[in-house]
Scaffold this motif. Structure first.
Motif, PDB file in Angstrom:
ATOM      1  N   ARG A 164      -6.314   8.334   1.765  1.00 54.90           N
ATOM      2  CA  ARG A 164      -6.658   6.995   1.280  1.00 54.90           C
ATOM      3  C   ARG A 164      -5.436   6.099   1.218  1.00 54.90           C
ATOM      4  O   ARG A 164      -4.304   6.554   1.096  1.00 54.90           O
ATOM      5  CB  ARG A 164      -7.314   7.075  -0.081  1.00 54.90           C
TER       6      ARG A 164
ATOM      7  N   THR B 231      -6.772  -3.494  -5.966  1.00 55.25           N
ATOM      8  CA  THR B 231      -7.670  -3.615  -4.807  1.00 55.25           C
ATOM      9  C   THR B 231      -8.443  -2.308  -4.654  1.00 55.25           C
ATOM     10  O   THR B 231      -7.976  -1.245  -5.080  1.00 55.25           O
ATOM     11  CB  THR B 231      -6.898  -3.896  -3.492  1.00 55.25           C
ATOM     12  N   PRO B 232      -9.608  -2.372  -4.038  1.00 54.71           N
ATOM     13  CA  PRO B 232     -10.349  -1.129  -3.805  1.00 54.71           C
ATOM     14  C   PRO B 232      -9.570  -0.199  -2.874  1.00 54.71           C
ATOM     15  O   PRO B 232      -8.874  -0.658  -1.962  1.00 54.71           O
ATOM     16  CB  PRO B 232     -11.635  -1.598  -3.122  1.00 54.71           C
ATOM     17  N   GLN B 233      -9.689   1.093  -3.111  1.00 51.43           N
ATOM     18  CA  GLN B 233      -9.044   2.063  -2.236  1.00 51.43           C
ATOM     19  C   GLN B 233      -9.768   2.081  -0.893  1.00 51.43           C
ATOM     20  O   GLN B 233     -10.968   1.848  -0.820  1.00 51.43           O
ATOM     21  CB  GLN B 233      -9.091   3.454  -2.869  1.00 51.43           C
ATOM     22  N   LYS B 234      -9.035   2.375   0.161  1.00 49.70           N
ATOM     23  CA  LYS B 234      -9.604   2.487   1.503  1.00 49.70           C
ATOM     24  C   LYS B 234      -9.501   3.951   1.912  1.00 49.70           C
ATOM     25  O   LYS B 234      -8.439   4.555   1.826  1.00 49.70           O
ATOM     26  CB  LYS B 234      -8.850   1.596   2.481  1.00 49.70           C
ATOM     27  N   TYR B 235     -10.622   4.533   2.343  1.00 52.40           N
ATOM     28  CA  TYR B 235     -10.671   5.947   2.682  1.00 52.40           C
ATOM     29  C   TYR B 235     -10.799   6.141   4.191  1.00 52.40           C
ATOM     30  O   TYR B 235     -11.501   5.392   4.865  1.00 52.40           O
ATOM     31  CB  TYR B 235     -11.861   6.612   1.991  1.00 52.40           C
TER      32      TYR B 235
ATOM     33  N   TYR C  95       0.823  -1.210   0.000  1.00 52.45           N
ATOM     34  CA  TYR C  95       0.000   0.000   0.000  1.00 52.45           C
ATOM     35  C   TYR C  95       0.857   1.260   0.000  1.00 52.45           C
ATOM     36  O   TYR C  95       2.001   1.266   0.446  1.00 52.45           O
ATOM     37  CB  TYR C  95      -0.883   0.066   1.252  1.00 52.45           C
TER      38      TYR C  95
ATOM     39  N   VAL D 137      -3.910   3.038  -1.078  1.00 48.48           N
ATOM     40  CA  VAL D 137      -4.040   2.537  -2.442  1.00 48.48           C
ATOM     41  C   VAL D 137      -3.082   1.369  -2.621  1.00 48.48           C
ATOM     42  O   VAL D 137      -1.933   1.417  -2.195  1.00 48.48           O
ATOM     43  CB  VAL D 137      -3.681   3.645  -3.460  1.00 48.48           C
TER      44      VAL D 137
END
Length: 69
Positions: free
Chosen positions: A30, A36-40, A13, A32
């Motif tokens: 975020r 994979t989906p981003q995490k906010y 990440y 990244v």
């Protein structure tokens, strides 16, 4: 909430400040990682968001130097 809910492995990440308001939240940053989906996440203010990004990226750099097994 101030109680931890879980943990995220930082392997692979990188973190960055989001330039937009997400779900009504400002001071968003975020995580990244490729494919994979981003995490906010939201910080209390812009300076704190920048501190989180810096600290996460420093930790992720160290972790990413360790071979993933």
């Amino acid at each position: 909430s101030t109680e931890p809910v879980g943990a995220i492995s930082l392997h692979g990440y990188c973190a960055g400040v989001a330039n937009e308001t997400i779900a009504g939240q400002s001071h968003v940053f975020r995580l990244v990682r490729y494919a994979t989906p981003q995490k906010y996440f939201s910080a209390i203010d812009g300076e704190t968001a920048i501190q989180w990004v810096s600290t996460i990226n420093q930790s992720a750099t160290r972790i990413n130097q360790i071979p993933f097994t």
